[in-house]
Design a protein around this motif. Structure first.
Motif, short mmCIF file in Angstrom:
data_model
loop_
_atom_site.label_atom_id
_atom_site.label_comp_id
_atom_site.label_asym_id
_atom_site.label_seq_id
_atom_site.Cartn_x
_atom_site.Cartn_y
_atom_site.Cartn_z
N ALA A 25 0.82 -1.22 0.00
CA ALA A 25 0.00 0.00 0.00
C ALA A 25 0.85 1.26 0.00
CB ALA A 25 -0.94 0.00 1.20
N THR A 26 2.04 1.19 0.57
CA THR A 26 2.91 2.38 0.64
C THR A 26 4.08 2.30 -0.34
OG1 THR A 26 4.21 1.41 2.46
CG2 THR A 26 2.35 2.83 3.08
N LEU A 27 4.02 1.37 -1.26
CA LEU A 27 5.14 1.16 -2.18
C LEU A 27 5.47 2.41 -3.01
CD1 LEU A 27 7.20 -0.85 -3.25
CD2 LEU A 27 5.48 -1.64 -4.89
N GLU A 28 4.46 3.09 -3.51
CA GLU A 28 4.70 4.29 -4.31
C GLU A 28 5.34 5.39 -3.46
OE1 GLU A 28 1.80 6.72 -6.93
OE2 GLU A 28 1.29 4.61 -7.28
N LEU A 29 4.83 5.58 -2.26
CA LEU A 29 5.37 6.57 -1.33
C LEU A 29 6.81 6.24 -0.96
CD1 LEU A 29 4.86 9.06 0.50
CD2 LEU A 29 3.95 7.46 2.21
N PHE A 30 7.07 4.96 -0.71
CA PHE A 30 8.43 4.52 -0.37
C PHE A 30 9.38 4.77 -1.54
CE2 PHE A 30 11.91 1.53 -0.02
CZ PHE A 30 12.28 1.66 1.31
N ALA A 31 8.94 4.47 -2.76
CA ALA A 31 9.78 4.68 -3.94
C ALA A 31 10.11 6.16 -4.11
CB ALA A 31 9.09 4.13 -5.19
N GLU A 32 9.12 7.02 -3.87
CA GLU A 32 9.36 8.46 -3.95
C GLU A 32 10.36 8.90 -2.88
OE1 GLU A 32 6.94 12.71 -3.57
OE2 GLU A 32 5.84 10.83 -3.40
N ALA A 33 10.20 8.40 -1.67
CA ALA A 33 11.12 8.73 -0.58
C ALA A 33 12.53 8.29 -0.92
CB ALA A 33 10.65 8.07 0.71
N LEU A 34 12.66 7.10 -1.50
CA LEU A 34 13.97 6.57 -1.86
C LEU A 34 14.64 7.41 -2.95
CD1 LEU A 34 15.75 4.23 -1.00
CD2 LEU A 34 14.69 2.84 -2.77
N ALA A 35 13.87 7.86 -3.92
CA ALA A 35 14.41 8.72 -4.98
C ALA A 35 14.90 10.04 -4.40
CB ALA A 35 13.36 8.96 -6.06
N ILE A 36 14.12 10.61 -3.51
CA ILE A 36 14.49 11.88 -2.88
C ILE A 36 15.71 11.70 -1.98
CG2 ILE A 36 13.68 13.61 -1.21
CD1 ILE A 36 10.88 13.22 -2.52
N TYR A 37 15.76 10.58 -1.29
CA TYR A 37 16.92 10.24 -0.46
C TYR A 37 18.19 10.19 -1.31
CZ TYR A 37 19.92 7.31 2.52
OH TYR A 37 20.96 6.80 3.25
N SER A 38 18.09 9.56 -2.48
CA SER A 38 19.27 9.43 -3.35
C SER A 38 19.72 10.76 -3.91
CB SER A 38 19.00 8.43 -4.48
OG SER A 38 18.07 8.95 -5.39
N GLU A 39 18.83 11.76 -3.91
CA GLU A 39 19.19 13.12 -4.33
C GLU A 39 19.81 13.92 -3.18
OE1 GLU A 39 15.58 14.85 -5.79
OE2 GLU A 39 15.43 13.43 -7.46
N GLY A 40 19.83 13.33 -1.99
CA GLY A 40 20.42 14.00 -0.84
C GLY A 40 19.49 14.95 -0.11
N LYS A 41 18.22 14.91 -0.45
CA LYS A 41 17.22 15.77 0.21
C LYS A 41 16.70 15.04 1.44
CE LYS A 41 15.95 17.69 -4.26
NZ LYS A 41 14.88 17.76 -5.27
N ARG A 47 10.68 12.76 6.05
CA ARG A 47 9.24 12.96 6.23
C ARG A 47 8.44 11.86 5.53
NH1 ARG A 47 5.45 14.91 3.23
NH2 ARG A 47 6.84 15.81 1.68
N LEU A 48 8.85 11.52 4.30
CA LEU A 48 8.14 10.50 3.54
C LEU A 48 8.36 9.09 4.12
CD1 LEU A 48 8.77 11.80 -0.08
CD2 LEU A 48 6.71 12.04 1.29
N PHE A 49 9.59 8.80 4.54
CA PHE A 49 9.84 7.51 5.18
C PHE A 49 9.03 7.39 6.47
CE2 PHE A 49 14.02 7.47 2.80
CZ PHE A 49 13.69 6.40 1.99
N ALA A 50 8.93 8.48 7.22
CA ALA A 50 8.13 8.47 8.44
C ALA A 50 6.66 8.20 8.12
CB ALA A 50 8.29 9.80 9.19
N ASP A 51 6.17 8.80 7.04
CA ASP A 51 4.79 8.54 6.61
C ASP A 51 4.59 7.06 6.33
OD1 ASP A 51 4.12 11.21 6.85
OD2 ASP A 51 4.13 11.61 4.68
N CYS A 52 5.53 6.45 5.61
CA CYS A 52 5.45 5.01 5.31
C CYS A 52 5.39 4.21 6.61
CB CYS A 52 6.67 4.55 4.52
SG CYS A 52 6.71 5.05 2.80
N TRP A 53 6.29 4.53 7.52
CA TRP A 53 6.40 3.77 8.75
C TRP A 53 5.16 3.95 9.63
CZ3 TRP A 53 8.08 5.18 13.99
CH2 TRP A 53 8.28 4.06 14.78
N HIS A 54 4.62 5.17 9.67
CA HIS A 54 3.42 5.40 10.48
C HIS A 54 2.20 4.69 9.91
CE1 HIS A 54 5.30 7.95 13.38
NE2 HIS A 54 5.74 8.77 12.46
#
Length: 73
Positions: A25-41, A47-54
């Motif tokens: 259910a959170t796969l899309e959100l996790f993928a977005e978080a991972l892409a942003i993480y790889s950009e160093g943001k 915030r997005l990883f926290a949303d996934c985890w919550h």
């Protein structure tokens, strides 16, 4: 700041059904978080990883990435 990059793959076929469904259910959100993480943001990624985890307390990988963002900021 020096970055150590590595790939993190997860196999969740053996997870309990509730956790597996939560991760799907959170796969899309996790993928977005991972892409942003790889950009160093890191703040935005955290915030997005926290949303996934919550949304799915059983998603330990989202929690690990959230904690990693906190440590690297």
């Amino acid at each position: 700041m020096e970055w150590l990059l590595c790939d993190l793959d997860e196999v969740f076929d053996c997870d309990p059904l509730e956790i597996k469904e939560g991760k799907l259910a959170t796969l899309e959100l996790f993928a977005e978080a991972l892409a942003i993480y790889s950009e160093g943001k890191l703040a935005e990624a955290a915030r997005l990883f926290a949303d996934c985890w919550h949304q799915n307390q059983g998603d330990r990988v989202a929690k690990i990435y959230f904690e990693r963002c906190q440590e690297l900021r």
